[in-house]
Design a protein around this motif. Structure first.
Motif, PDB file in Angstrom:
ATOM      1  N   ILE A   1       1.639  -5.613   3.244  1.00 28.65           N
ATOM      2  CA  ILE A   1       2.458  -5.145   2.302  1.00 28.65           C
ATOM      3  C   ILE A   1       2.291  -6.220   1.007  1.00 28.65           C
ATOM      4  CG2 ILE A   1       4.754  -4.952   1.831  1.00 28.65           C
ATOM      5  CD1 ILE A   1       5.591  -4.076   4.629  1.00 28.65           C
ATOM      6  N   GLU A   2       2.388  -7.355   1.449  1.00 25.40           N
ATOM      7  CA  GLU A   2       2.163  -8.309   0.211  1.00 25.40           C
ATOM      8  C   GLU A   2       0.678  -8.255  -0.508  1.00 25.40           C
ATOM      9  OE1 GLU A   2       4.144 -10.225  -1.237  1.00 25.40           O
ATOM     10  OE2 GLU A   2       2.722 -11.277  -2.648  1.00 25.40           O
TER      11      GLU A   2
ATOM     12  N   SER B   1      12.406  -7.168  -1.896  1.00 27.26           N
ATOM     13  CA  SER B   1      11.969  -5.954  -2.944  1.00 27.26           C
ATOM     14  C   SER B   1      10.858  -5.367  -2.725  1.00 27.26           C
ATOM     15  CB  SER B   1      12.468  -6.349  -4.530  1.00 27.26           C
ATOM     16  OG  SER B   1      12.359  -7.650  -4.539  1.00 27.26           O
ATOM     17  N   VAL B   2       9.979  -6.244  -2.481  1.00 22.07           N
ATOM     18  CA  VAL B   2       8.400  -5.813  -2.130  1.00 22.07           C
ATOM     19  C   VAL B   2       8.547  -4.869  -1.098  1.00 22.07           C
ATOM     20  CG1 VAL B   2       6.236  -6.372  -1.454  1.00 22.07           C
ATOM     21  CG2 VAL B   2       7.152  -7.327  -3.721  1.00 22.07           C
ATOM     22  N   VAL B   3       9.196  -5.115   0.079  1.00 24.93           N
ATOM     23  CA  VAL B   3       9.072  -4.498   1.267  1.00 24.93           C
ATOM     24  C   VAL B   3       9.975  -3.157   0.882  1.00 24.93           C
ATOM     25  CG1 VAL B   3       9.991  -4.333   3.629  1.00 24.93           C
ATOM     26  CG2 VAL B   3       9.045  -6.426   2.841  1.00 24.93           C
ATOM     27  N   ARG B   4      10.915  -3.293   0.280  1.00 25.13           N
ATOM     28  CA  ARG B   4      11.797  -2.017  -0.053  1.00 25.13           C
ATOM     29  C   ARG B   4      10.648  -0.903  -1.063  1.00 25.13           C
ATOM     30  NH1 ARG B   4      16.790  -3.412  -2.402  1.00 25.13           N
ATOM     31  NH2 ARG B   4      15.840  -1.873  -3.724  1.00 25.13           N
ATOM     32  N   ALA B   5      10.090  -1.578  -2.072  1.00 21.23           N
ATOM     33  CA  ALA B   5       9.315  -0.679  -2.554  1.00 21.23           C
ATOM     34  C   ALA B   5       8.152  -0.072  -1.825  1.00 21.23           C
ATOM     35  CB  ALA B   5       8.639  -1.650  -3.929  1.00 21.23           C
ATOM     36  N   TRP B   6       7.737  -0.694  -0.916  1.00 21.82           N
ATOM     37  CA  TRP B   6       6.979  -0.165  -0.041  1.00 21.82           C
ATOM     38  C   TRP B   6       7.228   0.947   0.804  1.00 21.82           C
ATOM     39  CZ3 TRP B   6       2.350   1.490   1.561  1.00 21.82           C
ATOM     40  CH2 TRP B   6       2.008   1.742   3.109  1.00 21.82           C
TER      41      TRP B   6
ATOM     42  N   LEU C   1       1.176   8.294  -7.710  1.00 18.41           N
ATOM     43  CA  LEU C   1       1.945   8.074  -6.391  1.00 18.41           C
ATOM     44  C   LEU C   1       0.990   8.575  -5.336  1.00 18.41           C
ATOM     45  CD1 LEU C   1       4.437   7.829  -4.962  1.00 18.41           C
ATOM     46  CD2 LEU C   1       5.015  10.239  -5.130  1.00 18.41           C
TER      47      LEU C   1
ATOM     48  N   ASN D   1       0.810 -14.297   1.437  1.00 15.81           N
ATOM     49  CA  ASN D   1       2.061 -14.857   1.736  1.00 15.81           C
ATOM     50  C   ASN D   1       3.008 -13.593   2.273  1.00 15.81           C
ATOM     51  OD1 ASN D   1       3.506 -17.313   1.855  1.00 15.81           O
ATOM     52  ND2 ASN D   1       2.790 -17.822  -0.226  1.00 15.81           N
ATOM     53  N   ARG D   2       4.256 -14.159   2.700  1.00 18.94           N
ATOM     54  CA  ARG D   2       5.273 -13.025   2.968  1.00 18.94           C
ATOM     55  C   ARG D   2       5.739 -12.225   2.122  1.00 18.94           C
ATOM     56  NH1 ARG D   2       8.303 -14.149   6.989  1.00 18.94           N
ATOM     57  NH2 ARG D   2       8.550 -12.407   8.007  1.00 18.94           N
ATOM     58  N   PRO D   3       5.890 -10.876   2.107  1.00 25.39           N
ATOM     59  CA  PRO D   3       6.500 -10.277   0.842  1.00 25.39           C
ATOM     60  C   PRO D   3       7.874 -10.511   0.729  1.00 25.39           C
ATOM     61  CG  PRO D   3       6.115  -8.864   2.595  1.00 25.39           C
ATOM     62  CD  PRO D   3       5.505 -10.179   2.977  1.00 25.39           C
ATOM     63  N   SER D   4       8.477 -10.419  -0.519  1.00 26.80           N
ATOM     64  CA  SER D   4       9.761 -10.497  -0.846  1.00 26.80           C
ATOM     65  C   SER D   4      10.701  -9.134  -0.446  1.00 26.80           C
ATOM     66  CB  SER D   4      10.160 -10.582  -2.315  1.00 26.80           C
ATOM     67  OG  SER D   4       9.827  -9.246  -2.909  1.00 26.80           O
TER      68      SER D   4
ATOM     69  N   ARG E   1       9.795   2.741   0.326  1.00 24.95           N
ATOM     70  CA  ARG E   1      10.213   4.055  -0.507  1.00 24.95           C
ATOM     71  C   ARG E   1       8.894   4.654  -0.953  1.00 24.95           C
ATOM     72  NH1 ARG E   1      15.615   2.808  -3.372  1.00 24.95           N
ATOM     73  NH2 ARG E   1      16.870   2.355  -1.742  1.00 24.95           N
ATOM     74  N   LEU E   2       7.720   3.807  -1.012  1.00 20.61           N
ATOM     75  CA  LEU E   2       6.542   4.404  -1.676  1.00 20.61           C
ATOM     76  C   LEU E   2       6.190   5.314  -0.469  1.00 20.61           C
ATOM     77  CD1 LEU E   2       4.317   4.630  -3.520  1.00 20.61           C
ATOM     78  CD2 LEU E   2       2.922   2.637  -2.206  1.00 20.61           C
TER      79      LEU E   2
ATOM     80  N   ALA F   1       3.287  -7.424   7.506  1.00 21.92           N
ATOM     81  CA  ALA F   1       4.018  -8.005   6.211  1.00 21.92           C
ATOM     82  C   ALA F   1       2.889  -8.645   5.410  1.00 21.92           C
ATOM     83  CB  ALA F   1       4.806  -9.190   6.652  1.00 21.92           C
TER      84      ALA F   1
ATOM     85  N   ALA G   1       9.020  -4.844  -8.802  1.00 19.10           N
ATOM     86  CA  ALA G   1       9.150  -4.217  -7.491  1.00 19.10           C
ATOM     87  C   ALA G   1      10.353  -3.549  -7.257  1.00 19.10           C
ATOM     88  CB  ALA G   1       8.930  -5.324  -6.287  1.00 19.10           C
TER      89      ALA G   1
ATOM     90  N   VAL H   1       1.124  -4.325  -2.146  1.00 18.57           N
ATOM     91  CA  VAL H   1       2.014  -4.132  -3.119  1.00 18.57           C
ATOM     92  C   VAL H   1       2.551  -5.411  -4.044  1.00 18.57           C
ATOM     93  CG1 VAL H   1       4.621  -3.466  -3.547  1.00 18.57           C
ATOM     94  CG2 VAL H   1       3.035  -2.312  -1.716  1.00 18.57           C
TER      95      VAL H   1
ATOM     96  N   ALA I   1      11.039   0.459  -6.499  1.00 20.65           N
ATOM     97  CA  ALA I   1      11.834   0.619  -5.428  1.00 20.65           C
ATOM     98  C   ALA I   1      12.951   1.630  -5.921  1.00 20.65           C
ATOM     99  CB  ALA I   1      12.311  -0.423  -4.697  1.00 20.65           C
TER     100      ALA I   1
ATOM    101  N   ASP J   1       8.666  -9.537  -9.077  1.00 17.65           N
ATOM    102  CA  ASP J   1       9.800  -8.954  -8.136  1.00 17.65           C
ATOM    103  C   ASP J   1      10.799  -8.283  -8.761  1.00 17.65           C
ATOM    104  OD1 ASP J   1      10.047 -10.637  -5.473  1.00 17.65           O
ATOM    105  OD2 ASP J   1      12.107 -10.001  -5.967  1.00 17.65           O
TER     106      ASP J   1
ATOM    107  N   LEU K   1      11.437   5.227  -7.052  1.00 17.47           N
ATOM    108  CA  LEU K   1      11.020   5.878  -5.960  1.00 17.47           C
ATOM    109  C   LEU K   1      12.140   6.360  -5.180  1.00 17.47           C
ATOM    110  CD1 LEU K   1       8.103   3.813  -4.772  1.00 17.47           C
ATOM    111  CD2 LEU K   1       7.951   6.190  -5.752  1.00 17.47           C
TER     112      LEU K   1
END
Lengths: 153, 153
Positions: B119-120, A8-13, B16, A3-6, A15-16, B116, B132, B123, B136, B129, B139
């Motif tokens: 990423i899902e 916060s997931v995108v932000r976590a990625w 990391l 599925n599409r990431p939320s 920042r990773l 996307a 995540a 991550v 974020a 959520d 990080l």
DNA sequence: TCCATATAGATGCAACTGCATCAATATGGA
DNA sequence: TCCATATTGATGCAGTTGCATCTATATGGA
């Protein structure tokens, strides 16, 4: 399908990526300034030092998540530098067994203090101990099995 | 001088590295399979698309933590592909101003769904959520100012 | 046993990165 | 104004990475 990431997931990625790039830059810079070998060399040396019986290249490959051709040549260089030794594998005629040499152990010991200080600078300085632990835990979740229901294939 | 890092800091750093390498491998693999350009291209396109007035290369450099010579050549390639345009800067005779082209916008939009999903997969799938978000945040602390007392220089 | 297929590791070649350095313009004093 | 120094961006060259492919041995089934 995945599925599409939320958000916060995108932000976590994102920042990773950033955090890793920044921390890596610090660490590599400190090693270089000290005239020491690359980070990857340290990782190989450490893995080999921990493995009493040495390691097969493919094991190292999995341990380090390194590409096969990449590892093959990294070992070339490290063997040329005298830090690792290759020997034909006794169990498998295709393979070999790697071990760390005396001077490999020596250089690893010489790298550590510089590396440690760099880790403290890049990571430790910014986090409390509890936070570091939480971070380690969360990052640890990113390999292996997914979070929930989905049967493992 | 910087001190020795605690065990949890070292573990956080090690993970990391691992987590980043694993996630990156997944993402790059998905993009490649789909015949799409590199991750770095996407990042450049996104930054340029967000900046109404375009960006100077050195700004992009800071935003992406990219080495100067590296960015210079990345832009070469992307300009050759028609995704970015270079124009002489009006404020600074040494510099230039980069902007995204129509086809740059188009390719960025085409990349996003694949990216996307990756990423899902890399991550999102592994974390709730809330987790995540915590990740974020932690990080995010790794750049900029250190945690405590030490005056900023 | 024999063959099809899988796995371990190496390698030629093209693309990319890192390093050092360069040319051009900008900036801030004296 | 003039010069020393800093900043912006490019580039030659060597080293590394990625891709595709290759050789050699192992493994499993007919």
């Amino acid at each position: 399908m995945t599925n599409r990431p939320s958000d916060s997931v995108v932000r976590a990625w994102a920042r990773l990526e950033r955090a890793h790039r920044a921390a890596l830059a610090t660490v590599e810079a400190r090693l270089k300034t000290a005239g020491l070998p690359d980070l990857a060399w340290y990782d190989v040396l450490l893995e080999l030092e921990r493995a009493d019986e040495g390691l097969r290249p493919f094991e190292l490959q999995k341990a380090m998540l390194f590409a096969q051709y990449n590892l093959s040549r990294l070992i070339d260089r490290m063997a040329a530098a005298g830090y690792v030794a290759r020997a034909a594998s006794e169990e498998d005629g295709r393979g070999q067994r790697l071990s760390i040499t005396r001077s490999g152990r020596a250089i690893r010991r010489r790298i550590w203090p510089v590396y440690a200080a760099a880790i403290e600078e890049a990571v430790g300085r910014h986090l409390s101990d509890t936070e570091a632990q939480t971070l380690a835990d969360l990052l640890g979740r990113l390999h292996d099995a997914p979070r929930s229901g989905a049967p493992p294939a």
